[in-house]
Design an enzyme around this catalytic site. Structure first.
Site, PDB file in Angstrom:
ATOM      1  N   LYS A  38       0.003  -7.488  12.799  1.00  0.00           N
ATOM      2  CA  LYS A  38      -1.030  -6.602  12.236  1.00  0.00           C
ATOM      3  C   LYS A  38      -2.340  -6.979  12.906  1.00  0.00           C
ATOM      4  O   LYS A  38      -2.801  -8.109  12.801  1.00  0.00           O
ATOM      5  CB  LYS A  38      -1.118  -6.777  10.719  1.00  0.00           C
TER       6      LYS A  38
ATOM      7  N   THR B  10       0.822  -1.222   0.000  1.00  0.00           N
ATOM      8  CA  THR B  10       0.000   0.000   0.000  1.00  0.00           C
ATOM      9  C   THR B  10       0.842   1.251   0.000  1.00  0.00           C
ATOM     10  O   THR B  10       0.459   2.272  -0.594  1.00  0.00           O
ATOM     11  CB  THR B  10      -0.932  -0.003   1.228  1.00  0.00           C
TER      12      THR B  10
ATOM     13  N   GLU C 154      -1.652 -29.076  27.216  1.00  0.00           N
ATOM     14  CA  GLU C 154      -2.901 -29.626  26.641  1.00  0.00           C
ATOM     15  C   GLU C 154      -2.667 -30.932  25.895  1.00  0.00           C
ATOM     16  O   GLU C 154      -3.590 -31.525  25.357  1.00  0.00           O
ATOM     17  CB  GLU C 154      -3.507 -28.603  25.687  1.00  0.00           C
TER      18      GLU C 154
ATOM     19  N   SER D  31       1.663  -7.650  -0.627  1.00  0.00           N
ATOM     20  CA  SER D  31       2.410  -8.620   0.194  1.00  0.00           C
ATOM     21  C   SER D  31       1.631  -9.883   0.533  1.00  0.00           C
ATOM     22  O   SER D  31       2.216 -10.841   1.060  1.00  0.00           O
ATOM     23  CB  SER D  31       2.908  -7.964   1.480  1.00  0.00           C
TER      24      SER D  31
ATOM     25  N   TYR E 228      -8.143   0.400  -3.359  1.00  0.00           N
ATOM     26  CA  TYR E 228      -7.087   1.037  -4.165  1.00  0.00           C
ATOM     27  C   TYR E 228      -6.229  -0.073  -4.771  1.00  0.00           C
ATOM     28  O   TYR E 228      -6.430  -1.270  -4.518  1.00  0.00           O
ATOM     29  CB  TYR E 228      -6.212   1.938  -3.275  1.00  0.00           C
TER      30      TYR E 228
HETATM   31  N1  DAS Z   1      -2.538  -5.777   0.184  1.00  0.00           N
HETATM   32  C1  DAS Z   1      -1.784  -5.134   1.220  1.00  0.00           C
HETATM   33  C2  DAS Z   1      -0.336  -5.596   1.167  1.00  0.00           C
HETATM   34  O1  DAS Z   1       0.311  -5.420   0.130  1.00  0.00           O
HETATM   35  C3  DAS Z   1      -1.751  -3.666   1.121  1.00  0.00           C
HETATM   36  C4  DAS Z   1      -0.996  -3.104   2.285  1.00  0.00           C
HETATM   37  O2  DAS Z   1      -1.640  -2.900   3.307  1.00  0.00           O
HETATM   38  O3  DAS Z   1       0.209  -2.878   2.213  1.00  0.00           O
HETATM   39  O4  DAS Z   1       0.119  -6.094   2.188  1.00  0.00           O
END
Ligand code: DAS
Length: 358
Positions: A194, A41, A315, A88, A55
């Site tokens: 994340k 991104t 477990e 990614s 996008y």
């Molecule tokens: N699709 C996601 C990626 O390339 C976009 C981002 O958040 O970077 O990991």
């Protein structure tokens, strides 16, 4: 006699001048940071300034990323390389091997002080942990992405990139392991994840805690990781062109053994079980995992919950089953460590040591 002392004084003055000039040059020299771009991104573009979802990732090249933040040139001497241009979610083992070899080659150069890797956020934590286990240097390696595309209102990419370059060029970041710089925060590669699909503060180290902040372009560290990383690693990918197949089987109510059997049949050499709770093994899945172990597949018991230690012999009777426990590693990171472990050994005793070391 007087002539000799004049020459000695001149020589001394010249040496003093050269030394002072060298010190000045060293302190005045900007840190030399290489930026390796892989897509995501941070390199994304949207149709309008309010397009923050829907996008296109991985469209802007590394030189444009650098040109969009001219302030970077005031804090570091920069070089840029486009290693890949991908979203990614498509990152694979082959990408990691190419990236790791390039990172190690650059860090071996005396004229490189640190590296920034621009990356998609979806698997950023995985690439960071992989590099944390295979980079053979104490020099800073910083991964950075963004949650909004470069065209968006309040795009977070430029400030994240500026922060990452400052961090990668900072002597304070030396020896800290691979770092993630997002949203003015510094996270260690091993424990960050994340945590939100779309918000700018998505990268969290929920219980073990982030290790610092970047404020006004300056890094401030408040803790260090205790597990081995980078220069202390026993893993070496320099001669590897492929990594062993290791997969993850996810547990949930009503799960059976189809996924485990299919992954083993597809050739998995290692299998991470993302168990419920403390890594529990559902009765319908357990026989397939035991059968896989009997075939020589290394089984790691992890937990899908996200925090806490998967207790050995808690477990499940890991000693009897000859399983390995993932400690606090997420299933996706346990997969990475197991892959690298299998490049060195198939001994579950040795592999369990590795999970308690890294
Ligand atoms: N699709 C996601 C990626 O390339 C976009 C981002 O958040 O970077 O990991």
């Amino acid at each position: 006699m007087f002539q000799k002392s004049r020459h000695a004084a001149a020589a001394l003055f010249a040496m003093l001048f050269l030394f002072t000039a060298a010190v000045h040059a060293q302190t005045a020299r900007l840190p030399r940071v290489s930026i390796l771009a892989t897509g995501g991104t941070i390199a994304g573009t949207g149709a309008t300034s309010t397009t923050t979802v829907g996008y296109t990732a991985a469209t802007v090249g590394v030189q444009a990323l650098i040109a969009a933040v001219p302030e970077i040139a005031k804090v570091a001497s920069i070089s840029g390389e486009q290693v890949f241009q991908i979203a990614s979610e498509n990152m694979g083992n082959e990408h990691w091997l190419v990236l790791a070899k390039r990172v190690n080659a650059l860090l071996a150069q005396p004229d490189v002080d640190g590296i920034v890797i621009t990356h998609g956020t979806d698997t950023l934590e995985e690439t960071a942990y992989f590099l944390n286990l295979v980079v053979k240097s104490r020099k800073p390696v910083v991964l950075v992405g963004s949650m909004r595309p470069s065209t968006a209102l309040s795009a977070d990419g430029p400030i994240n990139l500026y922060n990452a370059v400052n961090l990668a060029g900072s002597p304070a970041a030396v020896g800290k392991g691979v770092l993630v710089a997002m949203n003015d925060q510094i996270h260690a590669a091993r424990d960050v994840t994340k945590s939100n699909t779309t918000t700018a503060d998505t990268f969290r180290t929920t219980e073990l805690g982030m290790i610092g902040y970047i404020q006004g372009g300056k890094p401030y560290f408040y803790r260090e990781v205790t597990r081995k990383h980078t220069a202390d690693t026993e893993f070496d990918v320099s001669r590897l062109d492929v990594l062993p197949q290791v997969d993850v089987a996810y547990a949930y109510a009503n799960v059976g053994d189809v996924a485990v059997k299919a992954l083993v049949a597809s050739g998995a050499k290692g299998l991470v079980h993302a168990g419920v709770g403390n890594g529990s093994l559902p009765a319908k899945t357990r026989p397939a995992l035991i059968a896989a172990r009997e075939k020589g597949v290394v089984i790691v018991r992890a937990a899908r919950v996200g925090q806490g230690i998967v207790a050995r012999n808690g477990e499940a009777n890991d000693d009897q089953l000859d399983f390995v426990v993932a400690d606090t590693l997420s299933p996706q990171k346990a997969r990475i460590l197991l892959m690298l472990a299998l490049t060195r050994t198939s001994s579950t005793r040795e592999i369990q040591r590795m999970f308690h070391t890294y």
